[in-house]
Design a protein around this motif. Structure first.
Motif, PDB file in Angstrom:
ATOM      1  N   LEU A 102       0.813  -1.216   0.000  1.00 20.67           N
ATOM      2  CA  LEU A 102       0.000   0.000   0.000  1.00 20.67           C
ATOM      3  C   LEU A 102       0.845   1.264   0.000  1.00 20.67           C
ATOM      4  O   LEU A 102       0.414   2.302  -0.511  1.00 20.67           O
ATOM      5  N   SER A 103       2.048   1.193   0.550  1.00 16.24           N
ATOM      6  CA  SER A 103       2.908   2.375   0.563  1.00 16.24           C
ATOM      7  C   SER A 103       3.451   2.711  -0.818  1.00 16.24           C
ATOM      8  O   SER A 103       4.047   3.777  -1.012  1.00 16.24           O
ATOM      9  N   VAL A 274      -7.698   4.603   1.240  1.00 22.08           N
ATOM     10  CA  VAL A 274      -6.412   3.975   1.572  1.00 22.08           C
ATOM     11  C   VAL A 274      -5.247   4.909   1.269  1.00 22.08           C
ATOM     12  O   VAL A 274      -4.303   5.046   2.052  1.00 22.08           O
ATOM     13  N   VAL A 275      -5.294   5.582   0.128  1.00 19.75           N
ATOM     14  CA  VAL A 275      -4.153   6.382  -0.349  1.00 19.75           C
ATOM     15  C   VAL A 275      -4.295   7.855   0.008  1.00 19.75           C
ATOM     16  O   VAL A 275      -3.302   8.560   0.176  1.00 19.75           O
ATOM     17  N   THR A 278      -2.099   9.664   2.706  1.00 25.32           N
ATOM     18  CA  THR A 278      -0.674   9.344   2.611  1.00 25.32           C
ATOM     19  C   THR A 278      -0.004  10.048   1.442  1.00 25.32           C
ATOM     20  O   THR A 278       1.228  10.093   1.379  1.00 25.32           O
ATOM     21  N   PHE A 314     -12.441   2.991   8.626  1.00 22.60           N
ATOM     22  CA  PHE A 314     -11.845   1.687   8.341  1.00 22.60           C
ATOM     23  C   PHE A 314     -12.420   0.596   9.244  1.00 22.60           C
ATOM     24  O   PHE A 314     -12.410  -0.572   8.882  1.00 22.60           O
ATOM     25  N   PHE A 323      -8.243  -3.387   5.320  1.00 20.45           N
ATOM     26  CA  PHE A 323      -7.087  -2.524   5.092  1.00 20.45           C
ATOM     27  C   PHE A 323      -6.549  -1.874   6.369  1.00 20.45           C
ATOM     28  O   PHE A 323      -5.451  -1.324   6.347  1.00 20.45           O
ATOM     29  N   VAL A 327      -2.959   0.054   6.596  1.00 17.83           N
ATOM     30  CA  VAL A 327      -3.017   1.504   6.394  1.00 17.83           C
ATOM     31  C   VAL A 327      -2.510   2.237   7.634  1.00 17.83           C
ATOM     32  O   VAL A 327      -1.810   3.256   7.529  1.00 17.83           O
ATOM     33  N   ASP A 328      -2.855   1.725   8.809  1.00 16.97           N
ATOM     34  CA  ASP A 328      -2.379   2.339  10.043  1.00 16.97           C
ATOM     35  C   ASP A 328      -0.852   2.378  10.070  1.00 16.97           C
ATOM     36  O   ASP A 328      -0.248   3.383  10.471  1.00 16.97           O
ATOM     37  N   HIS A 331       0.395   5.022   7.640  1.00 19.21           N
ATOM     38  CA  HIS A 331       0.210   6.355   8.208  1.00 19.21           C
ATOM     39  C   HIS A 331       1.344   6.727   9.159  1.00 19.21           C
ATOM     40  O   HIS A 331       1.611   7.914   9.370  1.00 19.21           O
TER      41      HIS A 331
END
Length: 405
Positions: A102-103, A274-275, A278, A314, A323, A327-328, A331
């Motif tokens: 995800l990053s 999700v994005v 970030t 979420f 997610f 995602v945490d 972040h």
């Protein structure tokens, strides 16, 4: 409405390439990136379009800017990584829901994919057009791969190498508060109605069409409509008659819940949540749920929320629950690449369209960022809102292309 999949009178070509998920770690594997090319004249120069979102693929419907663009260009519509026919990421792909994966769905990676596609197609240089999140991707391309760009056209966003996520969210909430004051002045009954429904869902088990219990926080997220043309009317229509009676007790109507779900559910584009935040991370500056933190500390009295996502989204949205842990962690990452490098010395001709009344991307910050971009012309519009490329696409295309003619 015409389709870019089936577009009479326009020739279509499909392109697909394999690229590394993480260009600094080839062992992380590869993903596919898809793009659809549209043209009426193969001799015209190429233009690559970066879609807004995040989480939307390249357009599947013919947007108003396209006919004007087709007079000037061959258009390449990119399915940004994680979307469309590029390697998909959603709750049906749990093997891809990891912090590492995800990053790497952020603008610098999308820009690197586009550069790989340019090289694959043997294109010496092409023009860029990006809207909103897509403009952040185009700005990232301009920053990190300027050698591949002939001209850059940015709608709603400009490169910012030192984004301050807390300042961004504070400005966004102030704009949202101001927009709500205008809304409730125009539609005087609406604030009380929203608060009535919010109190109701806090004390009653109301279920969304996707099965989860509706919370007042998610209900308030219907304010994401603010900042789009027709937003006042859309919210008035939504909340006109939310209740029905069941055995003498008020319940929310099924059609209200279905319409609300169409606004706040992320089922069709989970990467939006999700994005989203970030995008503003950079080395040494994790985002750390800034929107939720600033809201709880400073703006908790807002009746409606906008383009913000909290940990509770979420926890509650079935499309987002898988997610949350990944995602945490993203972040909290303090090593994510900035969406832009230093563009003060940019030599590529660039144009940006910004909106003084933009609720999603605060003009006060965007115009400051624009002053740091070399060789950038700015067109400021005082009437259009953030969705201008959707509702005024022909005028947007003629104006922003004409700035660099």
């Amino acid at each position: 409405m015409s389709s870019t999949v089936y577009f009479p009178g326009v020739t279509s070509r499909e392109h697909e390439i394999q690229v590394p998920l993480d260009r600094d770690n080839p062992a992380a594997g590869e993903i596919s990136v898809f793009a659809r090319e549209l043209f009426t004249d193969e001799t015209l120069p190429p233009l690559i379009y970066f879609q807004g979102g995040p989480g939307k693929p390249g357009p599947r419907t013919v947007m108003e800017w396209m006919p004007e663009a087709l007079r000037r260009y061959r258009i390449v519509l990119l399915d940004e990584r994680g979307t469309g026919r590029s390697t998909k990421v959603d709750k049906t792909t749990p093997e891809r829901i990891t912090p590492q994966y995800l990053s790497h769905l952020r603008p610098p990676d999308v820009a690197a994919d586009a550069e790989a596609l340019r090289q694959h197609l043997g294109i010496e240089q092409w023009d860029l057009l990006g809207n909103s999140f897509g403009a952040a991707c185009a700005g990232s391309y301009l920053s990190y791969f300027p050698h591949g760009v002939r001209r850059a056209h940015l709608v709603g966003s400009v490169p910012e190498p030192e984004m301050d996520v807390d300042a961004f969210n504070r400005a966004g909430y102030r704009l949202l508060a101001g927009r709500q004051r205008e809304l409730f002045a125009e539609v005087p009954w609406l604030q009380a109605r929203v608060e009535e429904v919010a109190r109701h869902v806090d004390t009653h088990d109301e279920r969304m069409p996707t099965g989860e219990r509706l919370s007042s926080t998610r209900l308030r997220s219907s304010g994401v409509l603010l900042g789009e043309e027709g937003d006042f009317g859309a919210l008035a229509n939504l909340f006109e008659a939310p209740f029905t009676a069941h055995r003498g007790e008020l319940r929310l109507r099924g059609d209200f819940l279905a319409q609300l779900g169409g606004i706040i559910s992320t089922e069709t584009m989970p990467l939006w949540a999700v994005v989203h935040e970030t995008v503003m991370a950079r080395p040494g500056h994790p985002v750390n749920w800034s929107a939720e933190r600033i809201y709880r500390e400073e703006f908790a009295d807002l009746t409606l929320l906008g383009n913000q996502f909290f940990t509770t989204h979420f926890e509650e949205d079935p499309a987002l629950r898988p997610f949350f842990e990944a995602v945490d962690e993203v972040h909290r990452m303090d090593s994510l690449k900035a969406q832009s490098g230093d563009v003060s010395g940019n030599q590529v001709p660039a144009a940006a369209l910004l909106f003084t009344n933009d609720v999603y991307l605060p003009y006060e910050l965007s115009i400051q960022s624009a002053a740091k971009v070399g060789n950038l012309q700015v067109w400021t519009h005082e009437q259009w809102l953030h969705d201008a490329i959707w509702v005024h696409g022909d005028a947007v295309a003629k104006g922003i292309f004409g700035m660099l003619d």
